[in-house]
Motif scaffolding. Structure first.
Motif, mmCIF file in Angstrom:
data_model
loop_
_atom_site.group_PDB
_atom_site.id
_atom_site.type_symbol
_atom_site.label_atom_id
_atom_site.label_comp_id
_atom_site.label_asym_id
_atom_site.label_seq_id
_atom_site.Cartn_x
_atom_site.Cartn_y
_atom_site.Cartn_z
ATOM 1 N N ALA A 234 0.841 -1.193 0.000
ATOM 2 C CA ALA A 234 0.000 0.000 0.000
ATOM 3 C C ALA A 234 0.874 1.240 0.000
ATOM 4 O O ALA A 234 1.968 1.248 0.585
ATOM 5 N N ASP A 235 0.398 2.284 -0.651
ATOM 6 C CA ASP A 235 1.198 3.502 -0.790
ATOM 7 C C ASP A 235 0.289 4.720 -0.709
ATOM 8 O O ASP A 235 -0.597 4.894 -1.548
ATOM 9 N N ASP A 236 0.502 5.561 0.300
ATOM 10 C CA ASP A 236 -0.276 6.794 0.396
ATOM 11 C C ASP A 236 0.283 7.872 -0.515
ATOM 12 O O ASP A 236 -0.362 8.893 -0.746
ATOM 13 N N GLY A 237 1.473 7.642 -1.044
ATOM 14 C CA GLY A 237 2.075 8.583 -1.980
ATOM 15 C C GLY A 237 1.800 8.223 -3.433
ATOM 16 O O GLY A 237 2.467 8.745 -4.331
ATOM 17 N N ALA A 238 0.832 7.334 -3.674
ATOM 18 C CA ALA A 238 0.511 6.915 -5.040
ATOM 19 C C ALA A 238 -0.331 7.985 -5.723
ATOM 20 O O ALA A 238 -1.535 7.828 -5.955
ATOM 21 N N TYR A 239 0.318 9.107 -6.006
ATOM 22 C CA TYR A 239 -0.300 10.224 -6.718
ATOM 23 C C TYR A 239 0.487 10.498 -7.990
ATOM 24 O O TYR A 239 1.705 10.315 -8.026
ATOM 25 N N GLY A 240 -0.194 10.978 -9.017
ATOM 26 C CA GLY A 240 0.518 11.470 -10.182
ATOM 27 C C GLY A 240 1.346 12.690 -9.811
ATOM 28 O O GLY A 240 1.101 13.348 -8.796
ATOM 29 N N SER A 241 2.313 13.005 -10.630
ATOM 30 C CA SER A 241 3.251 14.075 -10.287
ATOM 31 C C SER A 241 2.912 15.407 -10.929
ATOM 32 O O SER A 241 3.480 16.433 -10.560
ATOM 33 N N SER A 242 1.975 15.427 -11.887
ATOM 34 C CA SER A 242 1.723 16.639 -12.656
ATOM 35 C C SER A 242 0.310 17.153 -12.415
ATOM 36 O O SER A 242 -0.654 16.393 -12.508
ATOM 37 N N GLY A 243 0.217 18.432 -12.098
ATOM 38 C CA GLY A 243 -1.109 19.004 -11.917
ATOM 39 C C GLY A 243 -1.152 20.070 -10.852
ATOM 40 O O GLY A 243 -0.122 20.567 -10.392
ATOM 41 N N PHE A 244 -2.356 20.398 -10.436
ATOM 42 C CA PHE A 244 -2.599 21.501 -9.514
ATOM 43 C C PHE A 244 -3.239 20.980 -8.232
ATOM 44 O O PHE A 244 -4.254 20.294 -8.275
ATOM 45 N N ALA A 269 -13.644 -7.539 9.476
ATOM 46 C CA ALA A 269 -12.272 -7.117 9.220
ATOM 47 C C ALA A 269 -11.290 -7.833 10.145
ATOM 48 O O ALA A 269 -11.563 -8.011 11.335
ATOM 49 N N VAL A 270 -10.154 -8.245 9.597
ATOM 50 C CA VAL A 270 -9.058 -8.824 10.370
ATOM 51 C C VAL A 270 -7.824 -7.960 10.144
ATOM 52 O O VAL A 270 -7.467 -7.656 8.995
ATOM 53 N N ALA A 271 -7.187 -7.541 11.222
ATOM 54 C CA ALA A 271 -6.020 -6.661 11.110
ATOM 55 C C ALA A 271 -4.859 -7.386 10.433
ATOM 56 O O ALA A 271 -4.628 -8.576 10.659
ATOM 57 N N MET A 272 -4.123 -6.658 9.602
ATOM 58 C CA MET A 272 -2.930 -7.177 8.962
ATOM 59 C C MET A 272 -1.697 -6.627 9.667
ATOM 60 O O MET A 272 -1.754 -5.594 10.342
ATOM 61 N N THR A 273 -0.595 -7.307 9.512
ATOM 62 C CA THR A 273 0.663 -6.885 10.115
ATOM 63 C C THR A 273 1.419 -5.978 9.158
ATOM 64 O O THR A 273 1.616 -6.320 7.990
ATOM 65 N N ILE A 274 1.814 -4.816 9.646
ATOM 66 C CA ILE A 274 2.593 -3.871 8.839
ATOM 67 C C ILE A 274 4.037 -3.900 9.326
ATOM 68 O O ILE A 274 4.310 -3.737 10.513
ATOM 69 N N LYS A 275 4.957 -4.101 8.399
ATOM 70 C CA LYS A 275 6.371 -4.205 8.776
ATOM 71 C C LYS A 275 6.953 -2.860 9.179
ATOM 72 O O LYS A 275 7.556 -2.718 10.233
ATOM 73 N N VAL A 276 6.816 -1.869 8.315
ATOM 74 C CA VAL A 276 7.385 -0.548 8.585
ATOM 75 C C VAL A 276 6.306 0.490 8.326
ATOM 76 O O VAL A 276 5.689 0.493 7.252
ATOM 77 N N LYS A 277 6.084 1.370 9.281
ATOM 78 C CA LYS A 277 5.071 2.400 9.110
ATOM 79 C C LYS A 277 5.678 3.595 8.378
ATOM 80 O O LYS A 277 6.477 4.337 8.908
ATOM 81 N N GLY A 278 5.274 3.782 7.143
ATOM 82 C CA GLY A 278 5.718 4.900 6.316
ATOM 83 C C GLY A 278 4.631 5.209 5.323
ATOM 84 O O GLY A 278 3.520 4.696 5.417
ATOM 85 N N ILE A 279 4.924 6.030 4.307
ATOM 86 C CA ILE A 279 3.891 6.313 3.312
ATOM 87 C C ILE A 279 3.711 5.121 2.381
ATOM 88 O O ILE A 279 2.701 5.013 1.689
ATOM 89 N N SER A 280 4.711 4.205 2.355
ATOM 90 C CA SER A 280 4.607 2.976 1.569
ATOM 91 C C SER A 280 4.934 1.798 2.472
ATOM 92 O O SER A 280 5.979 1.799 3.137
ATOM 93 N N VAL A 281 4.044 0.799 2.531
ATOM 94 C CA VAL A 281 4.227 -0.309 3.465
ATOM 95 C C VAL A 281 3.897 -1.636 2.800
ATOM 96 O O VAL A 281 3.228 -1.695 1.761
#
Length: 318
Positions: A234-244, A269-281
């Motif tokens: 998963a990635d919270d930074g999964a945005y395009g780079s061009s625009g306003f 829902a069952v919780a999943m294990t996250i290895k490293v908490k960052g914008i991409s995990v």
């Protein structure tokens, strides 16, 4: 001698027709200028031969009326009557129109880039999430092209509150132009279909789900002892780079999986294990297999408390 941009409404053609050259002077109405919201605004003309002729009246064309009827049948009205009051975050549905060939992702308002839509945050988040896949520049019509009054997108959003927008398709492998040949379709599919898959997932609540992280992939490891391990990225930074107005990514704080039953059908829902908490995990979960293959649904949440759209993954039978 030229392609016909407009419809061919003979009743709106002036006596004697339109003078050549046809490329810039042709009969009919531009049906992306004929819609009732902000009709007669920017980039329209009252000249019946103009390429951007708005029609003799708003919603005058049978095609416009028919498409409006279809849209109102497909989507429920979720918008307050005041155009500047936002639709609820729980609003469902999205409508995309496809044009060629500017290579941009247009969000409301189209009629003026000086006025932001009430759901601007959700529109920009959704647009930039889509452009992660398509690489299109994101913005209001006047930010990436030019202001347009009486357009389809603005009407659909103002009328029903749905997340409406336009993708101007353009390819980066020599398949550009207003009239790309059919041989370009595979190239278009490679560029745009992944973005449409994301859009389909987000359409359940686009203004809300687009604020959460994108699940980039979900796979299963080789089964062992009647169970499999689901691995999701998963990635919270999964945005395009061009625009306003590109949103700022934040850390991902949680991930969860629904096995067998989707969250909208009452799945647990069952919780999943996250290895490293960052914008991409990378998130993992061990799932028991059944006698038949079944779907599981993975979702991630960021530090703002927003859950993103789900991604489905098959769990093989034991």
């Amino acid at each position: 001698p030229a392609w016909q941009r407009k419809n061919d409404d003979e009743e709106q053609t002036p006596p004697g027709g339109c003078a050549p050259p046809w490329a810039g002077s042709q009969p009919g109405v531009d049906e992306n200028r004929n819609w009732a919201f902000q009709w007669g605004g920017a980039s329209t003309s009252k000249d019946p031969c103009s390429e951007v002729f708005l029609g003799k009246a708003k919603m005058s064309e049978s095609e416009t009326q028919s498409v409006a009827k279809l849209i109102t049948e497909l989507f429920k009205d979720q918008k307050p009557k005041d155009p500047q009051t936002p639709a609820p975050l729980t609003t469902t549905g999205e409508m995309l129109t496809f044009h060629t060939d500017a290579g941009v992702n247009i969000i409301p308002w189209d009629y003026s880039s000086g006025v932001q839509a009430p759901n601007d945050e959700g529109f920009r988040a959704l647009g930039f999430r889509q452009s992660y896949y398509t690489s299109e520049e994101v913005g209001q019509a006047g930010q990436v092209l030019y202001d347009v009054g009486g357009g389809t997108d603005d009407w659909a959003y103002a009328k029903l509150g749905i997340a409406a927008g336009t993708w101007e398709l353009a390819d980066q492998s020599g398949c550009g132009g207003f009239f790309p040949p059919f041989t370009c379709m595979d190239s278009f599919a490679a560029r745009y279909l992944p973005g449409l898959v994301y859009t389909a997932a987000a359409a359940r609540m686009p203004y809300k789900l687009s604020l959460g992280p994108t699940v980039i992939s979900a796979t299963t490891k080789t089964p062992s002892g009647g169970s499999v391990t689901v691995v999701a990225k998963a990635d919270d930074g999964a945005y395009g780079s061009s625009g306003f107005g590109r949103p700022t990514p934040v850390k991902i704080t949680a991930a969860r999986i629904y096995v067998g039953t989707s969250p909208w059908d009452g799945g647990k829902a069952v919780a999943m294990t996250i290895k490293v908490k960052g914008i991409s995990v990378t998130a993992t979960a061990k799932v028991n297999q059944g006698s038949q293959k079944m779907l599981a649904y993975v979702q991630a949440k960021n530090a703002n408390g927003s859950w993103g759209p789900v991604m489905a993954v098959w769990i093989p039978a034991a």
